[in-house]
Write a protein that holds these residues in place. Structure first.
Motif, PDB file in Angstrom:
ATOM      1  N   TRP A  97      97.630  43.366  54.836  1.00  0.00           N
ATOM      2  CA  TRP A  97      98.190  42.829  53.604  1.00  0.00           C
ATOM      3  C   TRP A  97      99.359  43.653  53.087  1.00  0.00           C
ATOM      4  CZ3 TRP A  97      98.387  45.405  48.951  1.00  0.00           C
ATOM      5  CH2 TRP A  97      97.540  46.497  48.765  1.00  0.00           C
ATOM      6  N   ARG A  98      99.314  44.968  53.258  1.00  0.00           N
ATOM      7  CA  ARG A  98     100.447  45.790  52.814  1.00  0.00           C
ATOM      8  C   ARG A  98     101.721  45.436  53.590  1.00  0.00           C
ATOM      9  NH1 ARG A  98     100.075  51.227  50.432  1.00  0.00           N
ATOM     10  NH2 ARG A  98      98.001  51.645  49.600  1.00  0.00           N
ATOM     11  N   TRP A 105     108.248  41.163  49.601  1.00  0.00           N
ATOM     12  CA  TRP A 105     108.622  41.624  48.255  1.00  0.00           C
ATOM     13  C   TRP A 105     110.138  41.577  48.021  1.00  0.00           C
ATOM     14  CZ3 TRP A 105     105.646  42.644  44.039  1.00  0.00           C
ATOM     15  CH2 TRP A 105     106.236  43.350  42.980  1.00  0.00           C
ATOM     16  N   VAL A 127      97.180  42.640  43.824  1.00  0.00           N
ATOM     17  CA  VAL A 127      97.403  43.941  44.464  1.00  0.00           C
ATOM     18  C   VAL A 127      96.484  44.990  43.857  1.00  0.00           C
ATOM     19  CG1 VAL A 127      99.083  45.807  44.765  1.00  0.00           C
ATOM     20  CG2 VAL A 127      99.754  43.431  45.203  1.00  0.00           C
ATOM     21  N   ARG A 128      96.285  44.956  42.555  1.00  0.00           N
ATOM     22  CA  ARG A 128      95.395  45.948  41.938  1.00  0.00           C
ATOM     23  C   ARG A 128      93.998  45.881  42.545  1.00  0.00           C
ATOM     24  NH1 ARG A 128      93.963  46.417  35.529  1.00  0.00           N
ATOM     25  NH2 ARG A 128      93.418  44.227  35.815  1.00  0.00           N
ATOM     26  N   LEU A 131      94.018  47.207  46.155  1.00  0.00           N
ATOM     27  CA  LEU A 131      94.103  48.662  46.204  1.00  0.00           C
ATOM     28  C   LEU A 131      92.768  49.301  45.838  1.00  0.00           C
ATOM     29  CD1 LEU A 131      97.606  49.282  44.582  1.00  0.00           C
ATOM     30  CD2 LEU A 131      96.965  49.752  46.947  1.00  0.00           C
ATOM     31  N   GLU A 134      90.501  48.966  48.965  1.00  0.00           N
ATOM     32  CA  GLU A 134      91.301  48.982  50.192  1.00  0.00           C
ATOM     33  C   GLU A 134      90.493  49.341  51.430  1.00  0.00           C
ATOM     34  OE1 GLU A 134      95.822  49.977  51.425  1.00  0.00           O
ATOM     35  OE2 GLU A 134      94.916  51.187  49.848  1.00  0.00           O
ATOM     36  N   GLN A 142      92.142  38.870  49.614  1.00  0.00           N
ATOM     37  CA  GLN A 142      93.349  38.647  50.405  1.00  0.00           C
ATOM     38  C   GLN A 142      93.874  37.221  50.217  1.00  0.00           C
ATOM     39  OE1 GLN A 142      94.005  41.088  54.081  1.00  0.00           O
ATOM     40  NE2 GLN A 142      91.826  40.703  54.349  1.00  0.00           N
ATOM     41  N   ARG A 250     102.057  47.800  38.940  1.00  0.00           N
ATOM     42  CA  ARG A 250     100.800  47.801  39.698  1.00  0.00           C
ATOM     43  C   ARG A 250     101.044  47.634  41.199  1.00  0.00           C
ATOM     44  NH1 ARG A 250      97.254  44.004  35.538  1.00  0.00           N
ATOM     45  NH2 ARG A 250      96.642  45.707  34.133  1.00  0.00           N
ATOM     46  N   ALA A 251     102.122  46.961  41.552  1.00  0.00           N
ATOM     47  CA  ALA A 251     102.409  46.740  42.969  1.00  0.00           C
ATOM     48  C   ALA A 251     103.072  47.936  43.632  1.00  0.00           C
ATOM     49  CB  ALA A 251     103.297  45.499  43.129  1.00  0.00           C
ATOM     50  N   ALA A 254     101.600  50.089  46.530  1.00  0.00           N
ATOM     51  CA  ALA A 254     101.385  49.414  47.810  1.00  0.00           C
ATOM     52  C   ALA A 254     102.681  49.156  48.566  1.00  0.00           C
ATOM     53  CB  ALA A 254     100.663  48.086  47.582  1.00  0.00           C
ATOM     54  N   LEU A 255     103.811  49.523  47.958  1.00  0.00           N
ATOM     55  CA  LEU A 255     105.115  49.208  48.533  1.00  0.00           C
ATOM     56  C   LEU A 255     105.807  50.467  49.049  1.00  0.00           C
ATOM     57  CD1 LEU A 255     106.384  46.810  45.724  1.00  0.00           C
ATOM     58  CD2 LEU A 255     105.784  46.130  48.058  1.00  0.00           C
TER      59      LEU A 255
END
Length: 339
Positions: A97-98, A105, A127-128, A131, A134, A142, A250-251, A254-255
């Motif tokens: 997913w990441r 994005w 995403v929260r 994470l 995870e 997902q 929040r994202a 993960a980026l």
């Protein structure tokens, strides 16, 4: 993290539903139930969802699969929402997913203004929860990311602001420098078309990857605080001046870090645009929250029941200080309880 399984049950209920109703109003249920679960109120999730169920519609029909060859033509076409959701379901079945989030994005970020910023907010909630779990991401969580990204792609709507006058160094001062649009009527798309000038937030323009997280945290804090005095301008829509940049915040973990500066600048433009579109001419003093805990503030938001009140309280708890709690209580006071 909710370990009861209730959030996954609620998301499974919701994934047969479309991201909107009546062709334009957002389905807020996935965001609200994630906030309830994240704030220790999982026991209230199904009860809240049962009351909200009358606002849900089925997924719209599919038109044509979105593919690597045709995705650009489908971007920003709300008729293709189910096609986009199906595309991201396939992507997430084949890739971590990441990896999917990082690839899409930068493609979606310029269009975060579509759907009144709700799509990026839904992605931030998804995403929260991913994470938080995870180590063992569940299927419903997902799939929720697929629905959020699909909604974002379907409602992708860029914003071009031709005039960027000088603003200020701090987020709060830069928001003070935002001039309201000349005519404040109509819906979000009509008002967005009238945003022709937004001040630069100089600190955001200069921020690199190391500074972006802190600056975005500052922006979320300033926008949340500002709601306490300015929320009466439009008690529902001005919530998004805080919740949209908080979704981006929040994202960020993960980026890849090289995406953080552009994310900060997009979050600032969204926050400033909503401020210009809905802010009243003058503030109204707001009383301090008094002797109340964050948990009590969130319980008051839940008792009120409105999805925007719940989501602003959720963001206020992220900020965590007294002015933020005052803003959440102000939303309870200003907003009509759901019928």
């Amino acid at each position: 993290m909710d370990t009861t399984g209730i959030l996954d049950e609620a998301l499974q209920r919701l994934h047969a539903c479309g991201p909107e109703r009546l062709g334009r109003l957002t389905n807020h249920a996935p965001m609200a139930v994630e906030a309830l679960a994240a704030r220790g109120q999982a026991r209230a999730v199904h009860r809240w969802l049962d009351r909200y169920a009358r606002k849900l519609e089925d997924l719209p029909p599919r038109v044509e699969p979105v593919t690597a060859a045709n995705w650009r033509a489908a971007l920003g076409d709300p008729r293709r929402a189910a096609d986009w959701i199906g595309h991201f379901e396939r992507e997430l079945a084949e890739h971590p997913w990441r990896e999917v989030l990082a690839r899409w994005w930068p493609r979606l970020l310029p269009g975060l203004y579509g759907g009144s910023t709700h799509p990026v907010i839904r992605v931030g909630h998804a995403v929260r929860t991913l994470l938080a779990g995870e180590a063992d991401p569940t299927g419903p969580r997902q799939t929720e990311l697929a629905h959020g990204l699909g909604y974002w792609a379907a409602r992708h709507r860029p914003l071009t602001v031709p005039a960027r006058p000088p603003g200020a160094a701090t987020a709060a001062a830069a928001l003070d420098a935002v001039a309201p649009v000349a005519v404040q009527d109509g819906g979000f798309p009509d008002r967005l078309d009238r945003v022709t000038a937004l001040p630069l937030w100089t600190a955001a323009e200069a921020a690199g990857p190391q500074e972006a997280y802190g600056r975005l945290t500052e922006l979320v804090r300033a926008a949340t605080h500002r709601y306490a005095a300015y929320g009466h301008g439009e008690e529902t829509m001005l919530v998004h001046a805080a919740t949209a940049p908080n979704a981006v915040l929040r994202a960020l973990p993960a980026l890849p870090r090289d995406l953080w500066p552009a994310s900060l600048r997009a979050a600032w433009t969204a926050c400033a645009a909503v401020t210009a579109m809905y802010a009243p001419a003058a503030p109204v003093p707001c009383a301090p929250p008094g002797d109340v805990t964050p948990e009590e503030v969130f319980e008051r938001a839940l008792a009120h029941g409105d999805e925007h009140v719940i989501k602003l309280a959720d963001t206020a708890l992220d900020v965590g200080d007294a002015p933020a709690l005052a803003a959440a209580l102000r939303a309870v006071e200003l907003s009509a309880p759901p019928g």
